[in-house]
Design a protein around this motif. Sequence first.
Motif, PDB file in Angstrom:
ATOM      1  N   LEU A 163       0.832  -1.200   0.000  1.00  0.00           N
ATOM      2  CA  LEU A 163       0.000   0.000   0.000  1.00  0.00           C
ATOM      3  C   LEU A 163       0.867   1.250   0.000  1.00  0.00           C
ATOM      4  CD1 LEU A 163      -2.698   1.488   0.182  1.00  0.00           C
ATOM      5  CD2 LEU A 163      -2.644   1.148   2.663  1.00  0.00           C
ATOM      6  N   ALA A 164       1.925   1.245   0.795  1.00  0.00           N
ATOM      7  CA  ALA A 164       2.843   2.387   0.826  1.00  0.00           C
ATOM      8  C   ALA A 164       3.448   2.611  -0.552  1.00  0.00           C
ATOM      9  CB  ALA A 164       3.946   2.144   1.857  1.00  0.00           C
ATOM     10  N   ARG A 165       3.862   1.532  -1.212  1.00  0.00           N
ATOM     11  CA  ARG A 165       4.424   1.637  -2.570  1.00  0.00           C
ATOM     12  C   ARG A 165       3.418   2.225  -3.548  1.00  0.00           C
ATOM     13  NH1 ARG A 165       2.148  -1.441  -6.457  1.00  0.00           N
ATOM     14  NH2 ARG A 165       2.475  -3.354  -5.272  1.00  0.00           N
ATOM     15  N   SER A 166       2.174   1.760  -3.466  1.00  0.00           N
ATOM     16  CA  SER A 166       1.135   2.239  -4.369  1.00  0.00           C
ATOM     17  C   SER A 166       0.843   3.725  -4.160  1.00  0.00           C
ATOM     18  CB  SER A 166      -0.146   1.419  -4.155  1.00  0.00           C
ATOM     19  OG  SER A 166      -1.163   1.843  -5.030  1.00  0.00           O
ATOM     20  N   LEU A 167       0.801   4.151  -2.897  1.00  0.00           N
ATOM     21  CA  LEU A 167       0.535   5.561  -2.595  1.00  0.00           C
ATOM     22  C   LEU A 167       1.672   6.454  -3.075  1.00  0.00           C
ATOM     23  CD1 LEU A 167      -0.992   5.310   1.001  1.00  0.00           C
ATOM     24  CD2 LEU A 167      -2.200   5.465  -1.184  1.00  0.00           C
ATOM     25  N   LEU A 168       2.894   5.979  -2.920  1.00  0.00           N
ATOM     26  CA  LEU A 168       4.059   6.770  -3.350  1.00  0.00           C
ATOM     27  C   LEU A 168       4.095   6.908  -4.868  1.00  0.00           C
ATOM     28  CD1 LEU A 168       6.689   5.283  -0.899  1.00  0.00           C
ATOM     29  CD2 LEU A 168       5.947   7.676  -0.958  1.00  0.00           C
ATOM     30  N   ILE A 169       3.775   5.842  -5.579  1.00  0.00           N
ATOM     31  CA  ILE A 169       3.744   5.916  -7.041  1.00  0.00           C
ATOM     32  C   ILE A 169       2.641   6.856  -7.499  1.00  0.00           C
ATOM     33  CG2 ILE A 169       3.279   4.605  -9.150  1.00  0.00           C
ATOM     34  CD1 ILE A 169       4.668   2.218  -7.849  1.00  0.00           C
ATOM     35  N   THR A 170       1.482   6.784  -6.847  1.00  0.00           N
ATOM     36  CA  THR A 170       0.385   7.695  -7.184  1.00  0.00           C
ATOM     37  C   THR A 170       0.803   9.139  -6.951  1.00  0.00           C
ATOM     38  OG1 THR A 170      -1.283   6.027  -6.637  1.00  0.00           O
ATOM     39  CG2 THR A 170      -2.008   8.324  -6.679  1.00  0.00           C
ATOM     40  N   VAL A 195     -11.409  -4.959   3.709  1.00  0.00           N
ATOM     41  CA  VAL A 195     -10.994  -4.982   5.116  1.00  0.00           C
ATOM     42  C   VAL A 195      -9.468  -4.972   5.218  1.00  0.00           C
ATOM     43  CG1 VAL A 195     -11.048  -7.521   5.276  1.00  0.00           C
ATOM     44  CG2 VAL A 195     -11.324  -6.136   7.342  1.00  0.00           C
ATOM     45  N   GLY A 196      -8.802  -5.593   4.258  1.00  0.00           N
ATOM     46  CA  GLY A 196      -7.341  -5.582   4.263  1.00  0.00           C
ATOM     47  C   GLY A 196      -6.790  -4.186   4.036  1.00  0.00           C
ATOM     48  N   VAL A 197      -7.415  -3.448   3.113  1.00  0.00           N
ATOM     49  CA  VAL A 197      -7.006  -2.068   2.862  1.00  0.00           C
ATOM     50  C   VAL A 197      -7.230  -1.220   4.103  1.00  0.00           C
ATOM     51  CG1 VAL A 197      -7.499   0.011   1.520  1.00  0.00           C
ATOM     52  CG2 VAL A 197      -7.443  -2.212   0.383  1.00  0.00           C
ATOM     53  N   SER A 202      -4.970   1.980   8.201  1.00  0.00           N
ATOM     54  CA  SER A 202      -4.997   2.371   9.615  1.00  0.00           C
ATOM     55  C   SER A 202      -3.611   2.284  10.227  1.00  0.00           C
ATOM     56  CB  SER A 202      -5.973   1.474  10.388  1.00  0.00           C
ATOM     57  OG  SER A 202      -7.299   1.662   9.937  1.00  0.00           O
ATOM     58  N   ALA A 203      -2.855   1.257   9.845  1.00  0.00           N
ATOM     59  CA  ALA A 203      -1.499   1.099  10.364  1.00  0.00           C
ATOM     60  C   ALA A 203      -0.604   2.254   9.921  1.00  0.00           C
ATOM     61  CB  ALA A 203      -0.906  -0.232   9.887  1.00  0.00           C
ATOM     62  N   LEU A 204      -0.730   2.661   8.672  1.00  0.00           N
ATOM     63  CA  LEU A 204       0.064   3.794   8.168  1.00  0.00           C
ATOM     64  C   LEU A 204      -0.361   5.095   8.827  1.00  0.00           C
ATOM     65  CD1 LEU A 204       0.234   2.980   4.327  1.00  0.00           C
ATOM     66  CD2 LEU A 204       1.940   2.483   6.092  1.00  0.00           C
ATOM     67  N   SER A 211      -2.683  10.681   6.250  1.00  0.00           N
ATOM     68  CA  SER A 211      -4.009  10.990   6.763  1.00  0.00           C
ATOM     69  C   SER A 211      -4.992  10.440   5.746  1.00  0.00           C
ATOM     70  CB  SER A 211      -4.177  12.508   6.901  1.00  0.00           C
ATOM     71  OG  SER A 211      -5.532  12.833   7.169  1.00  0.00           O
ATOM     72  N   TYR A 212      -5.997   9.677   6.215  1.00  0.00           N
ATOM     73  CA  TYR A 212      -6.911   9.014   5.280  1.00  0.00           C
ATOM     74  C   TYR A 212      -8.328   9.107   5.829  1.00  0.00           C
ATOM     75  CZ  TYR A 212      -8.482   5.421   1.932  1.00  0.00           C
ATOM     76  OH  TYR A 212      -9.113   4.744   0.921  1.00  0.00           O
ATOM     77  N   SER A 213      -9.192   9.847   5.143  1.00  0.00           N
ATOM     78  CA  SER A 213     -10.574   9.995   5.578  1.00  0.00           C
ATOM     79  C   SER A 213     -11.492  10.066   4.369  1.00  0.00           C
ATOM     80  CB  SER A 213     -10.732  11.274   6.417  1.00  0.00           C
ATOM     81  OG  SER A 213     -12.082  11.485   6.773  1.00  0.00           O
ATOM     82  N   ARG A 214     -12.411   9.102   4.273  1.00  0.00           N
ATOM     83  CA  ARG A 214     -13.387   9.056   3.188  1.00  0.00           C
ATOM     84  C   ARG A 214     -12.728   9.138   1.805  1.00  0.00           C
ATOM     85  NH1 ARG A 214     -18.446  12.777   5.474  1.00  0.00           N
ATOM     86  NH2 ARG A 214     -18.784  11.552   7.387  1.00  0.00           N
ATOM     87  N   GLY A 215     -11.625   8.445   1.672  1.00  0.00           N
ATOM     88  CA  GLY A 215     -10.947   8.397   0.386  1.00  0.00           C
ATOM     89  C   GLY A 215      -9.978   9.532   0.134  1.00  0.00           C
ATOM     90  N   ASN A 216      -9.990  10.537   0.993  1.00  0.00           N
ATOM     91  CA  ASN A 216      -9.065  11.662   0.837  1.00  0.00           C
ATOM     92  C   ASN A 216      -7.751  11.332   1.549  1.00  0.00           C
ATOM     93  OD1 ASN A 216     -10.901  13.413  -0.576  1.00  0.00           O
ATOM     94  ND2 ASN A 216     -11.987  13.662   1.379  1.00  0.00           N
ATOM     95  N   ILE A 217      -6.689  11.233   0.785  1.00  0.00           N
ATOM     96  CA  ILE A 217      -5.395  10.823   1.317  1.00  0.00           C
ATOM     97  C   ILE A 217      -4.410  11.984   1.262  1.00  0.00           C
ATOM     98  CG2 ILE A 217      -3.422   9.273   0.976  1.00  0.00           C
ATOM     99  CD1 ILE A 217      -5.361   7.264  -0.260  1.00  0.00           C
ATOM    100  N   GLU A 218      -3.675  12.157   2.333  1.00  0.00           N
ATOM    101  CA  GLU A 218      -2.565  13.106   2.345  1.00  0.00           C
ATOM    102  C   GLU A 218      -1.341  12.395   2.911  1.00  0.00           C
ATOM    103  OE1 GLU A 218      -1.157  17.487   4.052  1.00  0.00           O
ATOM    104  OE2 GLU A 218      -3.151  16.692   4.563  1.00  0.00           O
ATOM    105  N   ILE A 219      -0.246  12.459   2.194  1.00  0.00           N
ATOM    106  CA  ILE A 219       1.012  11.896   2.691  1.00  0.00           C
ATOM    107  C   ILE A 219       1.653  12.925   3.611  1.00  0.00           C
ATOM    108  CG2 ILE A 219       3.320  11.092   2.048  1.00  0.00           C
ATOM    109  CD1 ILE A 219       2.122  10.016  -0.541  1.00  0.00           C
TER     110      ILE A 219
END
Length: 249
Positions: A163-170, A195-197, A202-204, A211-219
């Motif tokens: 997941l971290a890899r995917s977010l960084l590439i995005t 549920v896995g996502v 949540s761990a990240l 920060s992750y809320s309702r699909g809005n992600i901020e690194i």
Amino acid sequence: MHTYPSSLTEEDRAQPRPVLNRLLASLPEEEQGELLARCDTVRVEVGDVLYEPGQTIRHIYFPVDSLISLLAVAEGRMTLEVGSVGQEGMIGASVALGHKQAQVRAVVQRAGRASRVDAAEFCAEFRRHPSLQRLLYRYTDTLLAQAIQIAVCSRFHVLEARLARSLLITRDRLQSEKFHLTHEFLAHALGVRRVGVTKAASALQQQKLISYSRGNIEILDSAGLEAVSCRCYELVKDNGAIGMANVFL
């Protein structure tokens, strides 16, 4: 139901012309002009399906400020993201190499604009211009290498690192620390249940990396997220061993 790109509205046309797709911009001026003359600009929306596996490729797309996710599909329902294409690339390149049917599902991940050209017209330009051929060969080779690396990653690395890899590439493709990705999309991209996502995100978040809320992600901590990610990110990022920067040498 599948949706398809639409032509630009008058309001869209009134906006400043976006930055050119990086692949198109790297062509010699004359060849670039000839190919652009055959293109039209379309707007793609989140969720638009541009290709399905086995479907005849009718258009080639060069994203400008949009982002396209490439999903391998098994048994018509199970998916795994094997790549993403933004301003640095194109989708449909295999047509010029003799493959008339799509091999992956191409889904719009971020709305925006793309330059679109008829597949037959693109093939005609490809046959005429050696510089376009060289560029396309390097691009498809890099895209394939990245797809192989992501497949290996999906088999051997833990979900949190993936997941971290995917977010960084995005982030790299969008050139932004903030973007929108739903649990459902990430589940399809990573080939896991929602549920896995939720657990991995949540761990990240607990580590204050995102920060992750309702699909809005901020690194929040890029260095920390890179530390959590597997080495696959280092390989596929723009200036990595199999990164897109190699295409433009």
